[in-house]
Design a protein around this motif. Structure first.
Motif, PDB file in Angstrom:
ATOM      1  N   SER A 291       0.872  -1.163   0.000  1.00 24.98           N
ATOM      2  CA  SER A 291       0.000   0.000   0.000  1.00 24.98           C
ATOM      3  C   SER A 291       0.912   1.216   0.000  1.00 24.98           C
ATOM      4  O   SER A 291       1.792   1.329   0.858  1.00 24.98           O
ATOM      5  CB  SER A 291      -0.906   0.019   1.223  1.00 24.98           C
TER       6      SER A 291
ATOM      7  N   LYS B 225      -5.458   1.381   1.580  1.00 25.49           N
ATOM      8  CA  LYS B 225      -5.801   0.121   2.256  1.00 25.49           C
ATOM      9  C   LYS B 225      -7.304   0.000   2.462  1.00 25.49           C
ATOM     10  O   LYS B 225      -7.890  -1.052   2.225  1.00 25.49           O
ATOM     11  CB  LYS B 225      -5.091   0.028   3.616  1.00 25.49           C
ATOM     12  N   ARG B 226      -7.940   1.084   2.934  1.00 19.58           N
ATOM     13  CA  ARG B 226      -9.390   1.054   3.163  1.00 19.58           C
ATOM     14  C   ARG B 226     -10.156   0.809   1.863  1.00 19.58           C
ATOM     15  O   ARG B 226     -11.092   0.020   1.827  1.00 19.58           O
ATOM     16  CB  ARG B 226      -9.870   2.363   3.799  1.00 19.58           C
TER      17      ARG B 226
ATOM     18  N   ARG C 199      -9.105  -0.689  -0.807  1.00 22.06           N
ATOM     19  CA  ARG C 199      -8.842  -2.057  -1.261  1.00 22.06           C
ATOM     20  C   ARG C 199      -9.716  -3.043  -0.487  1.00 22.06           C
ATOM     21  O   ARG C 199     -10.307  -3.961  -1.063  1.00 22.06           O
ATOM     22  CB  ARG C 199      -7.376  -2.411  -1.084  1.00 22.06           C
ATOM     23  N   LYS C 200      -9.815  -2.840   0.830  1.00 25.03           N
ATOM     24  CA  LYS C 200     -10.633  -3.738   1.652  1.00 25.03           C
ATOM     25  C   LYS C 200     -12.108  -3.621   1.305  1.00 25.03           C
ATOM     26  O   LYS C 200     -12.818  -4.621   1.245  1.00 25.03           O
ATOM     27  CB  LYS C 200     -10.422  -3.449   3.139  1.00 25.03           C
ATOM     28  N   SER C 201     -12.599  -2.406   1.075  1.00 22.21           N
ATOM     29  CA  SER C 201     -14.018  -2.244   0.751  1.00 22.21           C
ATOM     30  C   SER C 201     -14.325  -2.804  -0.625  1.00 22.21           C
ATOM     31  O   SER C 201     -15.411  -3.331  -0.854  1.00 22.21           O
ATOM     32  CB  SER C 201     -14.442  -0.771   0.857  1.00 22.21           C
TER      33      SER C 201
ATOM     34  N   ARG D 207     -14.755  -6.683  -0.336  1.00 20.76           N
ATOM     35  CA  ARG D 207     -15.904  -7.222   0.407  1.00 20.76           C
ATOM     36  C   ARG D 207     -16.980  -7.709  -0.547  1.00 20.76           C
ATOM     37  O   ARG D 207     -17.325  -7.035  -1.498  1.00 20.76           O
ATOM     38  CB  ARG D 207     -16.509  -6.142   1.301  1.00 20.76           C
TER      39      ARG D 207
END
Length: 88
Positions: free
Chosen positions: A49, A78-79, A81-83, A86
């Motif tokens: 990241s 990072k946020r 990528r995570k969202s 999901r």
């Protein structure tokens, strides 16, 4: 350019150039990581990241402020990528 380990798995790169040069550097770093994964050069999953902050001579900021801005940008990557990962 100067590369330094900040601690743990965090590194900083201090590079000269404009925003375009920074984008090229980011692309090269991500490509090198992808090549290491594809070549099996690393036995573990590798992810990166990257957050960037640019020095503006017209509005100088301390190094700590630049690092803080880059850190916030990295966590936003990072946020996002995570969202995106999901399930919906």
């Amino acid at each position: 350019d100067l590369v330094a380990r900040l601690g743990g798995d965090e590194f900083a790169v201090l590079a000269t150039g404009d925003e375009s040069a920074a984008q090229v550097l980011q692309t090269r770093i991500l490509a090198a990581a992808a090549t290491a994964r594809a070549d099996g050069a690393t036995p573990f999953e590798l992810s990166l990241s990257i957050g960037m902050a640019q020095h503006d001579p017209a509005e100088p900021r301390a190094l700590a402020q630049l690092l803080s801005s880059a850190d916030r940008a990295m966590y936003e990557v990072k946020r996002s990528r995570k969202s995106a990962a999901r399930p919906r």
